[in-house]
Design a protein around this motif. Structure first.
Motif, PDB file in Angstrom:
ATOM      1  N   PRO A  66       0.816  -1.217   0.000  1.00  0.00           N
ATOM      2  CA  PRO A  66       0.000   0.000   0.000  1.00  0.00           C
ATOM      3  C   PRO A  66       0.851   1.268   0.000  1.00  0.00           C
ATOM      4  O   PRO A  66       1.949   1.291   0.559  1.00  0.00           O
ATOM      5  N   ILE A  67       0.308   2.294  -0.615  1.00  0.00           N
ATOM      6  CA  ILE A  67       0.952   3.605  -0.644  1.00  0.00           C
ATOM      7  C   ILE A  67       0.069   4.585   0.107  1.00  0.00           C
ATOM      8  O   ILE A  67      -1.144   4.610  -0.081  1.00  0.00           O
ATOM      9  N   THR A  68       0.692   5.397   0.956  1.00  0.00           N
ATOM     10  CA  THR A  68       0.013   6.548   1.539  1.00  0.00           C
ATOM     11  C   THR A  68       0.774   7.781   1.092  1.00  0.00           C
ATOM     12  O   THR A  68       1.988   7.748   0.937  1.00  0.00           O
ATOM     13  N   ALA A  69       0.037   8.852   0.878  1.00  0.00           N
ATOM     14  CA  ALA A  69       0.654  10.101   0.444  1.00  0.00           C
ATOM     15  C   ALA A  69      -0.017  11.258   1.157  1.00  0.00           C
ATOM     16  O   ALA A  69      -1.236  11.279   1.308  1.00  0.00           O
ATOM     17  N   LEU A  70       0.786  12.181   1.600  1.00  0.00           N
ATOM     18  CA  LEU A  70       0.295  13.365   2.283  1.00  0.00           C
ATOM     19  C   LEU A  70       0.229  14.515   1.300  1.00  0.00           C
ATOM     20  O   LEU A  70       1.173  14.755   0.553  1.00  0.00           O
ATOM     21  N   THR A  71      -0.883  15.198   1.278  1.00  0.00           N
ATOM     22  CA  THR A  71      -0.975  16.432   0.511  1.00  0.00           C
ATOM     23  C   THR A  71      -1.625  17.498   1.385  1.00  0.00           C
ATOM     24  O   THR A  71      -2.678  17.278   1.963  1.00  0.00           O
ATOM     25  N   ALA A  72      -0.955  18.605   1.513  1.00  0.00           N
ATOM     26  CA  ALA A  72      -1.488  19.712   2.294  1.00  0.00           C
ATOM     27  C   ALA A  72      -2.034  20.793   1.373  1.00  0.00           C
ATOM     28  O   ALA A  72      -2.953  21.506   1.720  1.00  0.00           O
ATOM     29  N   THR A  73      -1.462  20.904   0.185  1.00  0.00           N
ATOM     30  CA  THR A  73      -1.882  21.912  -0.782  1.00  0.00           C
ATOM     31  C   THR A  73      -2.459  21.182  -1.979  1.00  0.00           C
ATOM     32  O   THR A  73      -1.752  20.431  -2.634  1.00  0.00           O
ATOM     33  N   VAL A  74      -3.722  21.391  -2.254  1.00  0.00           N
ATOM     34  CA  VAL A  74      -4.378  20.649  -3.335  1.00  0.00           C
ATOM     35  C   VAL A  74      -4.923  21.564  -4.427  1.00  0.00           C
ATOM     36  O   VAL A  74      -5.734  21.155  -5.224  1.00  0.00           O
ATOM     37  N   THR A  75      -4.451  22.781  -4.470  1.00  0.00           N
ATOM     38  CA  THR A  75      -5.031  23.733  -5.411  1.00  0.00           C
ATOM     39  C   THR A  75      -4.111  24.090  -6.574  1.00  0.00           C
ATOM     40  O   THR A  75      -4.386  25.037  -7.293  1.00  0.00           O
ATOM     41  N   ASP A  80      -5.319  18.530 -11.603  1.00  0.00           N
ATOM     42  CA  ASP A  80      -6.367  17.814 -12.335  1.00  0.00           C
ATOM     43  C   ASP A  80      -5.778  16.620 -13.079  1.00  0.00           C
ATOM     44  O   ASP A  80      -6.289  15.505 -12.985  1.00  0.00           O
ATOM     45  N   GLN A  81      -4.704  16.843 -13.818  1.00  0.00           N
ATOM     46  CA  GLN A  81      -4.061  15.746 -14.555  1.00  0.00           C
ATOM     47  C   GLN A  81      -3.452  14.727 -13.603  1.00  0.00           C
ATOM     48  O   GLN A  81      -3.483  13.528 -13.858  1.00  0.00           O
ATOM     49  N   GLU A  82      -2.884  15.193 -12.502  1.00  0.00           N
ATOM     50  CA  GLU A  82      -2.298  14.288 -11.509  1.00  0.00           C
ATOM     51  C   GLU A  82      -3.374  13.351 -10.962  1.00  0.00           C
ATOM     52  O   GLU A  82      -3.196  12.142 -10.898  1.00  0.00           O
ATOM     53  N   PHE A  83      -4.522  13.912 -10.589  1.00  0.00           N
ATOM     54  CA  PHE A  83      -5.602  13.087 -10.045  1.00  0.00           C
ATOM     55  C   PHE A  83      -6.182  12.158 -11.094  1.00  0.00           C
ATOM     56  O   PHE A  83      -6.586  11.038 -10.774  1.00  0.00           O
ATOM     57  N   LEU A  84      -6.229  12.577 -12.328  1.00  0.00           N
ATOM     58  CA  LEU A  84      -6.723  11.704 -13.393  1.00  0.00           C
ATOM     59  C   LEU A  84      -5.858  10.450 -13.481  1.00  0.00           C
ATOM     60  O   LEU A  84      -6.370   9.335 -13.557  1.00  0.00           O
ATOM     61  N   SER A  85      -4.541  10.599 -13.424  1.00  0.00           N
ATOM     62  CA  SER A  85      -3.685   9.413 -13.471  1.00  0.00           C
ATOM     63  C   SER A  85      -3.794   8.596 -12.186  1.00  0.00           C
ATOM     64  O   SER A  85      -3.753   7.372 -12.213  1.00  0.00           O
ATOM     65  N   ALA A  95      -3.994   5.270   0.120  1.00  0.00           N
ATOM     66  CA  ALA A  95      -4.703   6.389   0.736  1.00  0.00           C
ATOM     67  C   ALA A  95      -3.960   7.693   0.509  1.00  0.00           C
ATOM     68  O   ALA A  95      -2.732   7.726   0.487  1.00  0.00           O
ATOM     69  N   ILE A  96      -4.745   8.741   0.353  1.00  0.00           N
ATOM     70  CA  ILE A  96      -4.211  10.097   0.344  1.00  0.00           C
ATOM     71  C   ILE A  96      -4.624  10.723   1.668  1.00  0.00           C
ATOM     72  O   ILE A  96      -5.797  10.693   2.049  1.00  0.00           O
ATOM     73  N   ILE A  97      -3.653  11.274   2.368  1.00  0.00           N
ATOM     74  CA  ILE A  97      -3.883  11.865   3.684  1.00  0.00           C
ATOM     75  C   ILE A  97      -3.994  13.377   3.523  1.00  0.00           C
ATOM     76  O   ILE A  97      -3.134  14.001   2.899  1.00  0.00           O
ATOM     77  N   VAL A  98      -5.050  13.940   4.087  1.00  0.00           N
ATOM     78  CA  VAL A  98      -5.296  15.382   4.027  1.00  0.00           C
ATOM     79  C   VAL A  98      -5.460  15.909   5.450  1.00  0.00           C
ATOM     80  O   VAL A  98      -5.862  15.170   6.348  1.00  0.00           O
ATOM     81  N   PRO A  99      -5.174  17.203   5.679  1.00  0.00           N
ATOM     82  CA  PRO A  99      -5.214  17.723   7.051  1.00  0.00           C
ATOM     83  C   PRO A  99      -6.561  18.287   7.516  1.00  0.00           C
ATOM     84  O   PRO A  99      -6.725  18.545   8.698  1.00  0.00           O
ATOM     85  N   SER A 100      -7.525  18.470   6.616  1.00  0.00           N
ATOM     86  CA  SER A 100      -8.764  19.138   7.035  1.00  0.00           C
ATOM     87  C   SER A 100      -9.976  18.600   6.282  1.00  0.00           C
ATOM     88  O   SER A 100      -9.836  17.947   5.251  1.00  0.00           O
ATOM     89  N   SER A 105     -12.891  17.285   1.223  1.00  0.00           N
ATOM     90  CA  SER A 105     -13.953  17.557   0.246  1.00  0.00           C
ATOM     91  C   SER A 105     -13.370  17.919  -1.115  1.00  0.00           C
ATOM     92  O   SER A 105     -13.872  17.487  -2.149  1.00  0.00           O
ATOM     93  N   TYR A 106     -12.305  18.711  -1.109  1.00  0.00           N
ATOM     94  CA  TYR A 106     -11.703  19.135  -2.369  1.00  0.00           C
ATOM     95  C   TYR A 106     -11.125  17.943  -3.128  1.00  0.00           C
ATOM     96  O   TYR A 106     -11.354  17.786  -4.326  1.00  0.00           O
ATOM     97  N   VAL A 107     -10.380  17.081  -2.445  1.00  0.00           N
ATOM     98  CA  VAL A 107      -9.790  15.907  -3.103  1.00  0.00           C
ATOM     99  C   VAL A 107     -10.886  14.988  -3.617  1.00  0.00           C
ATOM    100  O   VAL A 107     -10.823  14.496  -4.752  1.00  0.00           O
TER     101      VAL A 107
END
Length: 177
Positions: A66-75, A80-85, A95-100, A105-107
């Motif tokens: 499994p891969i986990t990845a942290l993203t704090a800035t999603v804007t 868009d292309q990153e998420f498509l892939s 899992a993608i880990i977000v702080p809020s 909701s944005y992801v």
């Protein structure tokens, strides 16, 4: 790190501080070699822009890790292309880990929107989104710790830079425990 000599020096310095070979430190360009050479229970990165490449390599060598990845800035506009892939590269164990809640909701929404725009109605997000706030409450009572007899290996991708926040030195003694 801007040059390979300095990067190698930093990696060697951190590797010397690792206890009993429980922590393996290596530059990112050796990822595929290390993944072939060793068995890992998890891969983690806080370098979200490398997640697609990490997932491609993982999928070709050890697809069940499994891969986990942290993203704090999603804007960022290129997300868009990153998420498509990522919709095709990440699975249910990832899992993608977000702080809020807002970033959650944005992801979630960006995954729905890029899938819709791709023209593939069956393109759905399989990976989990996990909210882990930056702050934690310190425990009031000391908990007893039971040591496992098994070995657990976790692969962490971070950037070592005098400009960034990644510092493994305080983490290495915790991993020993």
């Amino acid at each position: 790190v801007d040059n390979y000599d300095q990067q190698a020096k930093n990696v060697n310095s951190l590797a010397k501080k690792a206890y009993n070979q429980k922590v393996r430190v290596f530059p990112a360009y050796l990822f595929s070699e290390q993944l072939r050479k060793h068995s890992y229970q998890a891969i983690h990165t806080n370098m979200f822009t490398l997640l697609g490449g990490i997932a491609r390599i993982r999928n070709s060598i050890s697809p069940k890790v499994p891969i986990t990845a942290l993203t704090a800035t999603v804007t960022y506009p290129f997300y868009d292309q990153e998420f498509l892939s990522l919709l095709s590269l990440l699975g249910a164990n990832d899992a993608i880990i977000v702080p809020s809640r807002n970033s959650y909701s944005y992801v979630d929404q960006i995954c729905v929107e890029v899938a819709r725009q791709s023209g593939r109605p069956s393109f759905k997000r399989k990976f989990r989104i996990v909210q882990i706030p930056y702050g934690i409450n310190a425990p009031t009572k000391k908990k007893s710790t039971k040591h496992s007899s098994g070995t657990v290996r976790v692969l962490v991708f971070n950037r070592f830079s005098k400009y960034d926040k990644c510092d493994l030195l305080p983490i290495i003694p915790l991993l020993k425990q």
